[in-house]
Design an enzyme around this catalytic site. Structure first.
Site, PDB file in Angstrom:
ATOM      1  N   GLU A   7       0.860  -1.176   0.000  1.00  0.00           N
ATOM      2  CA  GLU A   7       0.000   0.000   0.000  1.00  0.00           C
ATOM      3  C   GLU A   7       0.893   1.221   0.000  1.00  0.00           C
ATOM      4  OE1 GLU A   7      -3.018  -0.030   2.993  1.00  0.00           O
ATOM      5  OE2 GLU A   7      -3.471   2.085   2.728  1.00  0.00           O
ATOM      6  N   TYR A 120     -10.911   8.096   6.269  1.00  0.00           N
ATOM      7  CA  TYR A 120     -11.252   8.085   7.704  1.00  0.00           C
ATOM      8  C   TYR A 120     -12.107   9.279   8.106  1.00  0.00           C
ATOM      9  CZ  TYR A 120      -7.927   4.337   7.966  1.00  0.00           C
ATOM     10  OH  TYR A 120      -7.277   3.145   7.770  1.00  0.00           O
TER      11      TYR A 120
END
Length: 198
Positions: A7, A120
């Site tokens: 990632e 988030y």
């Protein structure tokens, strides 16, 4: 067989960045070089590797009574992923201008991750930023333990030593048991490791 996920980021949602594509290509190329070296017996293992273990904790963004954010990430905190965050350092600025400082509730010094990450911002994803802690792993010792454990867990290894018949056990089962047993992080079972290139 085990999987591996690379990632690379942070990257704003829906955006392609040339530099990030190059980082991904370099990571994948390095990984393939290592696999080739490993398969030909030429792999070099460092003595130690620094990894960041996700503490599975989110420091929440201040919210109003309706659950909407009422603060932004402080400009000095923005972009400081994997850098030490000490108790008393600013993390948020509320809409009224009040600075919110880290209160030390997860330790006097922590290593934040996913600061101001777009994914988030929704309450269901844990509004805030994550906390990690660095750990230095003795790679060569872990590899030696793993090899010894793998050899002892191969089907029939203990039976051959005792002169008995081999029980039925798959290699997948023994590999999984070896993987579980080789975890040396106290209180953790297969933690998420966040690896940072030095």
């Amino acid at each position: 067989r085990d999987g591996l996920m690379i990632e690379v980021g942070p990257v704003p949602q829906g955006v392609l960045r040339h530099a990030v594509c190059r980082w991904m290509e370099a990571s994948l190329s390095s990984l393939m070089d290592f696999v080739e070296a490993y398969n030909t017996g030429k792999a070099f293992w460092p003595q130690y590797a620094e990894v960041y273990i996700d503490q599975c904790v989110k420091v929440p963004v201040p919210q109003d009574v309706d659950g909407h954010p009422e603060a932004v990430f402080h400009e000095r905190f923005q972009g400081s992923d994997y850098q030490p965050l000490q108790k008393g350092q600013p993390i948020f600025v509320k809409l009224d201008g009040k600075v919110v400082k880290y209160d030390g509730s997860h330790g006097d010094v922590v290593y934040p991750v996913f600061i101001n990450e777009g994914g988030y911002y929704l309450p269901e994803s844990g509004l805030g930023f994550g906390i990690s802690q660095p750990v230095s792993l003795d790679i060569r010792s872990l590899l030696e333990e793993r090899r010894a454990l793998d050899e002892s867990r191969l089907p029939g290894a203990h039976c051959r030593a005792a002169g008995q018949r081999q029980p039925a056990m798959s290699l997948c089962e023994s590999s999984f048991q070896a993987m579980i047993s080789s975890c040396r992080v106290p209180g953790c079972c297969l933690p998420q490791l966040i690896v940072r290139q030095a």
